[in-house]
Design a protein around this motif. Structure first.
Motif, PDB file in Angstrom:
ATOM      1  N   VAL A 284      38.509  49.266  52.093  1.00  0.00           N
ATOM      2  CA  VAL A 284      39.126  48.311  53.015  1.00  0.00           C
ATOM      3  C   VAL A 284      40.599  48.148  52.652  1.00  0.00           C
ATOM      4  O   VAL A 284      40.935  47.941  51.483  1.00  0.00           O
ATOM      5  N   ALA A 285      41.471  48.239  53.641  1.00  0.00           N
ATOM      6  CA  ALA A 285      42.907  48.067  53.393  1.00  0.00           C
ATOM      7  C   ALA A 285      43.168  46.643  52.907  1.00  0.00           C
ATOM      8  O   ALA A 285      42.664  45.679  53.488  1.00  0.00           O
ATOM      9  N   ALA A 286      43.945  46.533  51.828  1.00  0.00           N
ATOM     10  CA  ALA A 286      44.231  45.226  51.228  1.00  0.00           C
ATOM     11  C   ALA A 286      45.637  45.221  50.646  1.00  0.00           C
ATOM     12  O   ALA A 286      46.145  46.254  50.212  1.00  0.00           O
ATOM     13  N   ARG A 287      46.249  44.055  50.629  1.00  0.00           N
ATOM     14  CA  ARG A 287      47.614  43.883  50.121  1.00  0.00           C
ATOM     15  C   ARG A 287      47.565  43.614  48.613  1.00  0.00           C
ATOM     16  O   ARG A 287      47.204  42.522  48.181  1.00  0.00           O
ATOM     17  N   SER A 288      47.932  44.594  47.829  1.00  0.00           N
ATOM     18  CA  SER A 288      47.774  44.514  46.368  1.00  0.00           C
ATOM     19  C   SER A 288      48.718  43.531  45.691  1.00  0.00           C
ATOM     20  O   SER A 288      48.462  43.122  44.566  1.00  0.00           O
ATOM     21  N   CYS A 289      49.780  43.109  46.363  1.00  0.00           N
ATOM     22  CA  CYS A 289      50.732  42.179  45.738  1.00  0.00           C
ATOM     23  C   CYS A 289      50.181  40.767  45.629  1.00  0.00           C
ATOM     24  O   CYS A 289      50.696  39.961  44.859  1.00  0.00           O
ATOM     25  N   VAL A 290      49.129  40.458  46.378  1.00  0.00           N
ATOM     26  CA  VAL A 290      48.568  39.105  46.343  1.00  0.00           C
ATOM     27  C   VAL A 290      47.138  39.081  45.801  1.00  0.00           C
ATOM     28  O   VAL A 290      46.490  38.037  45.804  1.00  0.00           O
ATOM     29  N   ILE A 291      46.658  40.211  45.322  1.00  0.00           N
ATOM     30  CA  ILE A 291      45.306  40.280  44.764  1.00  0.00           C
ATOM     31  C   ILE A 291      45.396  40.187  43.246  1.00  0.00           C
ATOM     32  O   ILE A 291      46.053  41.014  42.610  1.00  0.00           O
ATOM     33  N   PRO A 292      44.731  39.204  42.646  1.00  0.00           N
ATOM     34  CA  PRO A 292      44.703  39.148  41.184  1.00  0.00           C
ATOM     35  C   PRO A 292      44.006  40.402  40.649  1.00  0.00           C
ATOM     36  O   PRO A 292      42.944  40.793  41.145  1.00  0.00           O
ATOM     37  N   ALA A 293      44.594  41.038  39.664  1.00  0.00           N
ATOM     38  CA  ALA A 293      44.018  42.267  39.112  1.00  0.00           C
ATOM     39  C   ALA A 293      42.584  42.043  38.655  1.00  0.00           C
ATOM     40  O   ALA A 293      41.702  42.869  38.919  1.00  0.00           O
ATOM     41  N   HIS A 294      42.328  40.934  38.003  1.00  0.00           N
ATOM     42  CA  HIS A 294      40.969  40.662  37.528  1.00  0.00           C
ATOM     43  C   HIS A 294      40.000  40.405  38.680  1.00  0.00           C
ATOM     44  O   HIS A 294      38.788  40.501  38.499  1.00  0.00           O
ATOM     45  N   GLY A 295      40.503  40.126  39.847  1.00  0.00           N
ATOM     46  CA  GLY A 295      39.662  39.898  41.019  1.00  0.00           C
ATOM     47  C   GLY A 295      39.027  41.163  41.558  1.00  0.00           C
ATOM     48  O   GLY A 295      38.120  41.094  42.388  1.00  0.00           O
ATOM     49  N   VAL A 296      39.499  42.322  41.125  1.00  0.00           N
ATOM     50  CA  VAL A 296      38.936  43.589  41.594  1.00  0.00           C
ATOM     51  C   VAL A 296      38.233  44.350  40.474  1.00  0.00           C
ATOM     52  O   VAL A 296      37.977  45.542  40.595  1.00  0.00           O
ATOM     53  N   ALA A 297      37.914  43.659  39.393  1.00  0.00           N
ATOM     54  CA  ALA A 297      37.200  44.290  38.280  1.00  0.00           C
ATOM     55  C   ALA A 297      35.935  44.954  38.795  1.00  0.00           C
ATOM     56  O   ALA A 297      35.194  44.379  39.600  1.00  0.00           O
ATOM     57  N   GLY A 298      35.729  46.190  38.378  1.00  0.00           N
ATOM     58  CA  GLY A 298      34.537  46.926  38.761  1.00  0.00           C
ATOM     59  C   GLY A 298      34.560  47.525  40.149  1.00  0.00           C
ATOM     60  O   GLY A 298      33.612  48.189  40.559  1.00  0.00           O
ATOM     61  N   ARG A 299      35.616  47.324  40.899  1.00  0.00           N
ATOM     62  CA  ARG A 299      35.688  47.812  42.282  1.00  0.00           C
ATOM     63  C   ARG A 299      36.446  49.131  42.347  1.00  0.00           C
ATOM     64  O   ARG A 299      37.164  49.503  41.431  1.00  0.00           O
ATOM     65  N   ALA A 300      36.306  49.821  43.467  1.00  0.00           N
ATOM     66  CA  ALA A 300      36.975  51.106  43.686  1.00  0.00           C
ATOM     67  C   ALA A 300      38.296  50.875  44.407  1.00  0.00           C
ATOM     68  O   ALA A 300      38.318  50.352  45.519  1.00  0.00           O
TER      69      ALA A 300
END
Length: 166
Positions: free
Chosen positions: A62-78
């Motif tokens: 899914v397209a997502a804006r990486s500048c506003v996503i906490p890095a730890h919020g995507v732990a374990g994701r692709a």
């Protein structure tokens, strides 16, 4: 990125590879992790507010804006960046179409446009011009290559449909 007190390692998949990054501060964004720790320069820092699209990546497709996503919020994701979408000589159909249509001028918006278009066409390879325009409306291009970008996405859709029908 420097480690801060209490920072814990972060585990995720980036461009198909398992990554474990030690000492990632809790306040780190995905964009900073990708650029500073992993050396991936596809996603760009544009506005830092998730409004321009230059930092777009795919999170679990899914397209997502990486500048506003906490890095730890995507732990374990692709996570997929522009570098993982295709490779030189074996471009993703959207990348190839952007090249063929000469849809880049300065190239700063290119990452976001390509990543947003690739996510759209993965979901809807029959996307109409209106749908493409709507999907890309949140990605800013200051050079004014909007017509070429639209042409590129339409070319990519045709290529992807042809590949699917083989």
């Amino acid at each position: 990125m420097t480690a801060s007190c209490g920072a814990e390692p972060l585990h995720l998949q980036v461009n198909g590879r398992a990554c474990s990054i030690p000492g990632v501060p809790r306040e780190a964004t995905l964009l900073h992790l990708l650029r500073n720790d992993l050396g991936l320069n596809g996603p760009k820092y544009g506005c830092g507010l998730g409004q321009c699209g230059a930092c777009t990546v795919h999170v679990d497709g899914v397209a997502a804006r990486s500048c506003v996503i906490p890095a730890h919020g995507v732990a374990g994701r692709a996570i997929t960046t522009l570098e993982g979408l295709g490779t030189r000589g074996r471009w993703h159909p959207v990348q190839a179409a952007f090249e063929d249509a000469q849809a880049a001028q300065c190239g700063y918006c290119l990452n976001g446009m390509v990543m947003q278009a690739a996510a759209l066409l993965a979901r809807d390879p029959q996307a109409s011009e209106a749908r493409i325009r709507s999907e890309l409306s949140g990605n800013l291009c200051r050079c004014g290559t909007h017509i070429e970008i639209l042409d590129a996405v339409q070319r990519a859709a045709v290529r992807m449909r042809a590949e699917t029908n083989r």
